[in-house]
Design an enzyme around this catalytic site. Structure first.
Site, PDB file in Angstrom:
ATOM      1  N   LYS B  98      30.295   1.491  -8.580  1.00  0.00           N
ATOM      2  CA  LYS B  98      30.292   2.096  -7.251  1.00  0.00           C
ATOM      3  C   LYS B  98      31.656   1.784  -6.658  1.00  0.00           C
ATOM      4  CE  LYS B  98      28.397   1.935  -2.652  1.00  0.00           C
ATOM      5  NZ  LYS B  98      27.719   1.109  -1.646  1.00  0.00           N
ATOM      6  N   ALA B 186      25.310   5.107   2.713  1.00  0.00           N
ATOM      7  CA  ALA B 186      25.728   4.386   3.914  1.00  0.00           C
ATOM      8  C   ALA B 186      25.340   5.088   5.210  1.00  0.00           C
ATOM      9  CB  ALA B 186      27.225   4.134   3.939  1.00  0.00           C
ATOM     10  N   GLY B 187      24.960   4.252   6.166  1.00  0.00           N
ATOM     11  CA  GLY B 187      24.738   4.716   7.524  1.00  0.00           C
ATOM     12  C   GLY B 187      23.303   5.068   7.868  1.00  0.00           C
ATOM     13  N   ASN B 208      21.004  -0.103   2.182  1.00  0.00           N
ATOM     14  CA  ASN B 208      20.863  -1.551   2.093  1.00  0.00           C
ATOM     15  C   ASN B 208      20.432  -2.138   3.431  1.00  0.00           C
ATOM     16  OD1 ASN B 208      22.886  -4.157   0.523  1.00  0.00           O
ATOM     17  ND2 ASN B 208      21.184  -4.404   1.915  1.00  0.00           N
ATOM     18  N   THR B 209      21.319  -2.041   4.425  1.00  0.00           N
ATOM     19  CA  THR B 209      21.089  -2.736   5.682  1.00  0.00           C
ATOM     20  C   THR B 209      19.796  -2.304   6.358  1.00  0.00           C
ATOM     21  OG1 THR B 209      23.503  -2.756   5.931  1.00  0.00           O
ATOM     22  CG2 THR B 209      22.207  -3.394   7.845  1.00  0.00           C
TER      23      THR B 209
END
Lengths: 65, 258
Positions: B98, B186-187, B208-209
């Site tokens: 990645k 992401a995001g 992830n987050t």
């Protein structure tokens, strides 16, 4: 011999990368290694010799996104 | 069947999951299980002095039996990213990477120039690159031209939880590259963001987050898994056209009292 290992000045007696990993306690860990921004592959650790002032990176698997 | 392949490898889930920021290793393991993810992202970092975090983490991840996608997170130049990728291949024994080349420490926006440069070199070395990029179509074309076979545009800045900041651009990218596996990376913040991406026709999402920082990460992981499936089903089913005016769903014919 004085090396910079993961950013820290370190005195070691190891002369090869393989010996360095043993001396620093990484022998049973999966690690990736580099010296002076050049990768040292697993198969080359026995033959790559270290020299005074080398900047060594020893990286381990960690959490990532 | 609705298989998804990256570089010829069939994957069992359209949800790719990051492994960082979880409250504990046990919660990470639960989240992985309930996400049904088949691909996990990991990084390479320096071990703290006398620590065993790396060994313990790798033991947990290895036991999960998932496919590993190492990242180059934190790299701010093509050179750093290339070296990190080479180190990752040596330790994880995979050609997958990645690829992140970060252009700004505050926004974590990809440096697309460094990204293309690093992708060119890594593809030439035989890596199978998953580039974290913007939704710019020309950058995407450059990435494909140097050998990337997957594109991973951002939905919003990393860790922001904002969802799809630019649906128009993401929709255009889907239309422009109908045969390239596209992953929103992401995001994303909540499962409806993932469903949104999948309804646009994206092949997968990487997050992830949103899971790690949820009140109950394992439950949120399952929520995302369901949303990804729902969004994919909806995309394949074909959504109705939106209308400006109401149209009765019950037949008008036979209506009494008229």
């Amino acid at each position: 011999m004085r090396l910079i290992v993961n950013g820290n000045e370190t005195n070691v007696s190891a002369e090869t990368f393989a010996e360095l990993l043993l001396e620093l306690g990484y022998e049973d860990m999966p690690v990736a290694t580099a010296v002076n921004m050049s990768v040292v592959r697993k198969k080359d650790r026995d033959i790559v010799r270290l020299k005074e002032g080398d900047r060594v990176e020893i990286l381990v698997p960690m959490q990532g996104g | 069947m609705d298989p998804l392949q990256f570089y010829g490898v069939t994957v069992a889930s359209r949800l790719l999951l990051g492994t960082a920021q979880y409250p504990s290793p046990a919660i990470l393991a639960d989240a992985i299980t309930r996400s049904e993810a088949d691909i996990l992202t990991v990084s390479l970092r320096r071990e703290s002095t006398g620590g065993s975090g790396g060994r313990d983490f790798w033991k947990l991840i290895s036991a999960m039996g998932k496919k590993i996608l190492p990242n180059t997170a934190g790299c701010h130049s093509a050179k750093e990213a290339i070296t990190t990728a080479e180190m990752a291949r040596d330790v994880f024994d995979t050609p997958w990477i990645k690829l992140e080349v970060i252009g700004n420490a505050d926004t974590l926006q990809p440096d697309v120039f460094g990204l293309v440069e690093a992708a060119r070199e890594l593809c030439a070395q035989g890596f199978q690159v998953f580039p974290y990029t913007t939704d710019d179509l020309i950058v995407a074309e450059k990435l494909l031209s140097v050998g990337c076979e997957v594109l991973m545009p951002w939905g919003a800045p990393i860790g922001s939880g904002k969802g799809l900041n630019n649906r128009f651009a993401l929709k255009a990218m889907r239309a422009h590259f109908p045969n390239v596996p596209l992953v929103v990376d992401a995001g994303l913040g909540v499962p409806s963001h993932a469903a949104d991406a999948m309804e646009l026709g994206y092949d997968a999402v990487l997050l992830n987050t949103a899971v790690a920082k949820a009140g109950d990460p394992a439950a949120m992981a399952e929520g995302f898994a369901l949303a990804v499936k729902a969004g994919r089903l909806a995309y394949r089913a074909g959504a109705m056209e939106a209308r400006d005016m109401a149209v009765p769903s019950t037949p008008v014919f036979g209506q009494p009292f008229v």
